[in-house]
Design a protein around this motif. Structure first.
Motif, PDB file in Angstrom:
ATOM      1  N   THR A  50       0.828  -1.196   0.000  1.00  0.00           N
ATOM      2  CA  THR A  50       0.000   0.000   0.000  1.00  0.00           C
ATOM      3  C   THR A  50       0.863   1.247   0.000  1.00  0.00           C
ATOM      4  N   LEU A  85      -7.651   2.214  -5.542  1.00  0.00           N
ATOM      5  CA  LEU A  85      -7.246   3.620  -5.503  1.00  0.00           C
ATOM      6  C   LEU A  85      -8.298   4.380  -4.722  1.00  0.00           C
ATOM      7  N   THR A  96      -4.565  10.232  -0.083  1.00  0.00           N
ATOM      8  CA  THR A  96      -4.652   9.400  -1.276  1.00  0.00           C
ATOM      9  C   THR A  96      -3.890   8.118  -1.013  1.00  0.00           C
ATOM     10  N   THR A  98      -3.025   3.931  -2.762  1.00  0.00           N
ATOM     11  CA  THR A  98      -3.170   2.913  -3.789  1.00  0.00           C
ATOM     12  C   THR A  98      -2.732   1.580  -3.220  1.00  0.00           C
ATOM     13  N   VAL A 110      -0.180   1.165  -9.480  1.00  0.00           N
ATOM     14  CA  VAL A 110      -1.485   1.782  -9.714  1.00  0.00           C
ATOM     15  C   VAL A 110      -1.300   3.287  -9.861  1.00  0.00           C
ATOM     16  N   VAL A 112      -2.077   7.096  -9.559  1.00  0.00           N
ATOM     17  CA  VAL A 112      -2.970   7.902  -8.733  1.00  0.00           C
ATOM     18  C   VAL A 112      -3.981   8.666  -9.582  1.00  0.00           C
ATOM     19  N   THR A 269      -5.856   1.396 -14.601  1.00  0.00           N
ATOM     20  CA  THR A 269      -5.661   0.029 -14.153  1.00  0.00           C
ATOM     21  C   THR A 269      -6.456  -0.898 -15.067  1.00  0.00           C
ATOM     22  N   TYR A 389     -13.335   6.469  -4.742  1.00  0.00           N
ATOM     23  CA  TYR A 389     -12.497   5.276  -4.773  1.00  0.00           C
ATOM     24  C   TYR A 389     -12.792   4.470  -6.032  1.00  0.00           C
TER      25      TYR A 389
END
Length: 413
Positions: A50, A85, A96, A98, A110, A112, A269, A389
């Protein structure tokens, strides 16, 4: 796994069509915030850890922003998702984060600023256009839909336009018998599209679950009809009207409403579905490219945050129509009265979803799902804290209500 190629020739009048992806997900799931049992599936190896950034919190009424809870939430389903995300904005805290990988083959991180498919979050855009048309006196929310779209629905009982938007229409939904809903069928048919009139015709062959206005049940048929109504009133597809009325005025440069383009352009993604194999294993099929149609808007967390902020501030609707966004029908309030203690209380207005969390905080927004993508946007009414999200579920049902519940609760509890 080899996927079916996109059709070489696009059918006429594709602008009025809906992908099997969105329709099949609607047939399988209704988005709620309860606990849902989801079978564990093998996840891609070497999933990145993460990552997150944050700034200080500020608010007198909300709990302090719990960054640890958010980090835990977005990394809590590694066997059911390939990526996640999340973005929290507003005076009550910024964050924020991911998790996972944007591409299971390359193990790319991933992004942002990545794009993703909105699924039923598109309904908020459709509702906004209908409310704008009401403000322009081109449609009456209390008038029967049957008068605007003769022959589309059974002539009785009469269904008001408002009832399409707030899920009290009583229209039946598509079932797994109407469209392929098994993972293999979803992958093979993800480029198929169907005229909305055909989808509505299939749905209304089923018995109405209740009389209009007597219950509130989440579904999609009412919004298929609402999209058809936009086209009938304006002469343009709902995608064109959303682009003209919302995307361009708000300068949502990374949000698109494609009508035939099956790709996601820019950083994004990938979406996957886990398809059972003869030996009992699961193979991830890439479903990033799929027919767009209804539920096919593509956006980013930043653009959705901008849209939600403008919507709540009344930049898109006059006061009378703005009120519709935050007015829950009395029947829904009555249904909410039986919600068990400690469970989120959920109801719908004309376009938005209202959730009152067990800690007493109420947020408004919407969830959405389509093949390989689930997302949502929520905010307190005063916009002090906002959450957007997106995650990539590998199950055929897609919505993963348990993960949605955990994410929303982490942001506002």
């Amino acid at each position: 796994m080899t996927s079916a190629p996109a059709p070489a020739n696009s059918p006429r009048f594709r602008r009025s069509r809906l992908p099997v992806a969105a329709a099949a997900c609607a047939a399988l799931t209704a988005v709620t915030l309860g606990t849902v049992a989801t079978p564990a599936l093998a996840s891609p190896a070497n999933k990145p850890a993460t990552t997150a950034t944050a700034t200080a919190n500020y608010n007198d009424t909300l709990p302090p922003l719990n960054q640890d809870a958010l980090r835990t939430a977005i990394s809590s389903a590694p066997t059911r998702t390939t990526a996640m995300l999340a973005r929290v904005s507003g005076p009550a805290g910024h964050w924020t984060g991911t998790f996972g990988t944007a591409d299971v083959s390359t193990k790319a991180p991933v992004p942002v600023d990545g794009r993703f498919r909105l699924g039923s979050v598109t309904k908020v855009f459709i509702a906004t256009v209908i409310l704008q048309l009401a403000a322009e006196h081109r449609v009456d929310l209390d008038h029967p839909v049957q008068d605007y779209l003769p022959g589309t629905l059974p002539p009785s009982p009469a269904i008001k336009v408002r009832q399409l938007l707030n899920y009290t229409s009583g229209l039946p939904e598509l079932t797994p018998d109407d469209l392929p809903t098994d993972p293999k069928g979803m992958v093979e048919h993800r480029f198929d599209d169907h005229p909305m009139a055909q989808l509505v015709a299939m749905a209304v062959k089923h018995s109405p679950p209740y009389a209009p206005g007597t219950e509130q049940r989440y579904g999609s048929t009412g919004y298929y009809v609402a999209a058809m109504l936009i086209e009938k009133l304006t002469g343009h597809s709902y995608q064109q009207e959303i682009t003209r009325r919302i995307l361009r005025p708000l300068h949502l440069r990374h949000t698109t409403a494609p009508q035939t383009d099956t790709a996601i352009h820019g950083p994004h993604t990938h979406g996957y579905l886990a398809v059972p194999q003869p030996d009992g294993s699961m193979e991830l099929a890439d479903v990033t490219e799929q027919n767009p149609g209804a539920g096919g808007l593509i956006s980013t967390t930043a653009d959705l945050d901008r849209f939600l902020t403008a919507l709540f501030r009344g930049q898109l609707l006059p006061a009378a129509q703005q009120k519709e966004l935050f007015t829950v029908p009395a029947i829904a309030e009555q249904q909410n009265s039986s919600t068990p203690a400690g469970k989120p209380r959920i109801a719908y207005s004309a376009g938005l979803m209202r959730i009152t969390l067990p800690n007493g905080v109420t947020v408004w927004g919407k969830t959405g799902s389509t093949f390989g993508y689930t997302d949502g946007m929520f905010a307190t009414r005063d916009l002090q804290r906002r959450l957007v999200y997106s995650f990539n579920p590998i199950s055929a049902g897609g919505n993963d209500a348990a993960l949605v519940n955990k994410t929303v609760s982490a942001a506002f509890s």
